[in-house]
Design a protein around this motif. Structure first.
Motif, short mmCIF file in Angstrom:
data_model
loop_
_atom_site.label_atom_id
_atom_site.label_comp_id
_atom_site.label_asym_id
_atom_site.label_seq_id
_atom_site.Cartn_x
_atom_site.Cartn_y
_atom_site.Cartn_z
N MET A 1 -27.92 24.74 -4.95
CA MET A 1 -27.17 24.31 -6.10
C MET A 1 -25.97 25.23 -6.30
O MET A 1 -26.12 26.43 -6.42
CB MET A 1 -28.07 24.39 -7.33
CG MET A 1 -27.96 23.22 -8.22
SD MET A 1 -29.05 23.46 -9.63
CE MET A 1 -29.37 21.79 -9.96
N GLU A 2 -24.78 24.64 -6.34
CA GLU A 2 -23.57 25.44 -6.46
C GLU A 2 -22.99 25.43 -7.87
O GLU A 2 -22.12 26.22 -8.18
CB GLU A 2 -22.53 24.96 -5.46
CG GLU A 2 -23.00 25.17 -4.03
CD GLU A 2 -21.95 24.81 -3.03
OE1 GLU A 2 -20.75 24.99 -3.32
OE2 GLU A 2 -22.32 24.35 -1.96
N ASN A 3 -23.41 24.49 -8.70
CA ASN A 3 -22.95 24.40 -10.08
C ASN A 3 -21.43 24.37 -10.20
O ASN A 3 -20.83 25.20 -10.86
CB ASN A 3 -23.52 25.54 -10.92
CG ASN A 3 -25.02 25.47 -11.03
OD1 ASN A 3 -25.61 24.40 -10.99
ND2 ASN A 3 -25.66 26.61 -11.15
N ASN A 4 -20.82 23.41 -9.53
CA ASN A 4 -19.37 23.23 -9.65
C ASN A 4 -19.05 21.76 -9.86
O ASN A 4 -19.95 20.92 -9.91
CB ASN A 4 -18.64 23.81 -8.43
CG ASN A 4 -19.06 23.15 -7.13
OD1 ASN A 4 -19.31 21.95 -7.08
ND2 ASN A 4 -19.16 23.94 -6.08
N ILE A 5 -17.80 21.45 -10.01
CA ILE A 5 -17.38 20.09 -10.33
C ILE A 5 -17.77 19.09 -9.24
O ILE A 5 -18.13 17.95 -9.54
CB ILE A 5 -15.86 20.04 -10.64
CG1 ILE A 5 -15.47 18.70 -11.27
CG2 ILE A 5 -15.03 20.28 -9.39
CD1 ILE A 5 -15.92 18.56 -12.69
N GLU A 6 -17.76 19.52 -8.00
CA GLU A 6 -18.15 18.62 -6.91
C GLU A 6 -19.62 18.24 -7.01
O GLU A 6 -19.99 17.08 -6.80
CB GLU A 6 -17.84 19.26 -5.55
CG GLU A 6 -16.36 19.45 -5.29
CD GLU A 6 -15.57 18.15 -5.32
OE1 GLU A 6 -16.08 17.13 -4.82
OE2 GLU A 6 -14.46 18.16 -5.86
N GLU A 7 -20.46 19.20 -7.32
CA GLU A 7 -21.88 18.91 -7.48
C GLU A 7 -22.11 17.98 -8.67
O GLU A 7 -22.91 17.04 -8.59
CB GLU A 7 -22.67 20.19 -7.66
CG GLU A 7 -24.16 19.93 -7.74
CD GLU A 7 -24.98 21.20 -7.85
OE1 GLU A 7 -26.21 21.06 -7.95
OE2 GLU A 7 -24.43 22.30 -7.83
N VAL A 63 -13.21 24.66 -7.99
CA VAL A 63 -12.71 25.34 -6.81
C VAL A 63 -11.94 24.35 -5.94
O VAL A 63 -12.31 23.20 -5.82
CB VAL A 63 -13.84 26.01 -5.99
CG1 VAL A 63 -14.46 27.14 -6.77
CG2 VAL A 63 -14.89 25.02 -5.58
N GLU A 64 -10.88 24.85 -5.34
CA GLU A 64 -10.01 24.00 -4.52
C GLU A 64 -10.66 23.65 -3.20
O GLU A 64 -10.61 22.54 -2.73
CB GLU A 64 -8.68 24.68 -4.30
CG GLU A 64 -7.73 23.83 -3.48
CD GLU A 64 -6.43 24.53 -3.27
OE1 GLU A 64 -5.48 23.84 -2.89
OE2 GLU A 64 -6.36 25.74 -3.46
N GLY A 65 -11.26 24.62 -2.57
CA GLY A 65 -11.89 24.38 -1.28
C GLY A 65 -12.79 25.54 -0.93
O GLY A 65 -12.48 26.68 -1.24
N ARG A 66 -13.88 25.26 -0.29
CA ARG A 66 -14.84 26.32 0.00
C ARG A 66 -14.34 27.29 1.04
O ARG A 66 -14.73 28.43 1.07
CB ARG A 66 -16.15 25.70 0.43
CG ARG A 66 -16.83 24.98 -0.69
CD ARG A 66 -18.20 24.50 -0.27
NE ARG A 66 -18.85 23.86 -1.38
CZ ARG A 66 -18.77 22.57 -1.64
NH1 ARG A 66 -18.09 21.77 -0.86
NH2 ARG A 66 -19.40 22.05 -2.67
N ASP A 67 -13.49 26.82 1.95
CA ASP A 67 -13.07 27.69 3.05
C ASP A 67 -11.72 28.34 2.83
O ASP A 67 -11.21 29.01 3.68
CB ASP A 67 -13.07 26.92 4.37
CG ASP A 67 -12.17 25.70 4.33
OD1 ASP A 67 -11.76 25.29 3.22
OD2 ASP A 67 -11.89 25.15 5.40
N LYS A 68 -11.14 28.15 1.64
CA LYS A 68 -9.84 28.75 1.34
C LYS A 68 -10.04 29.94 0.41
O LYS A 68 -10.91 29.92 -0.45
CB LYS A 68 -8.92 27.74 0.66
CG LYS A 68 -8.50 26.62 1.57
CD LYS A 68 -7.54 25.72 0.86
CE LYS A 68 -7.11 24.58 1.77
NZ LYS A 68 -6.18 23.70 1.11
#
Length: 88
Positions: A1-7, A63-68
């Motif tokens: 669970m990441e608890n962000n807007i995407e989830e 968050v904009e992107g996980r890898d940025k």
């Protein structure tokens, strides 16, 4: 669970599918909707915070992107404020 807007989006779309397919009862769907609205209202406060502080401190929810690499300016871009060219 990441608890962000995407989830949150994923949970909401899953709930919508459940209601459409009849696998999620309306009472549970209403609870999910109410809790989601609380989280969305919290995110709106975060956006206001980003505007006031010009992104200093950032936010982990949007968050904009996980890898940025996240910078204050990238948070502003995600929140719809600041200069778009500041994103790397």
């Amino acid at each position: 669970m990441e608890n962000n807007i995407e989830e949150l989006r994923g949970i909401l779309f899953e709930a919508i599918r459940g209601v459409k397919e009849g696998t999620l009862d309306l009472e549970k769907a209403k609870v999910i909707e109410g809790l989601s609205q609380t989280i969305i209202n919290s995110a709106k406060v975060e956006v206001d915070y980003l505007r006031v502080t010009e992104g200093v401190g950032g936010t982990s929810f949007m968050v904009e992107g996980r890898d940025k690499e996240q910078t204050p300016n990238s948070y502003l871009h995600v929140a719809g404020v600041g200069k778009k060219h500041a994103i790397r």
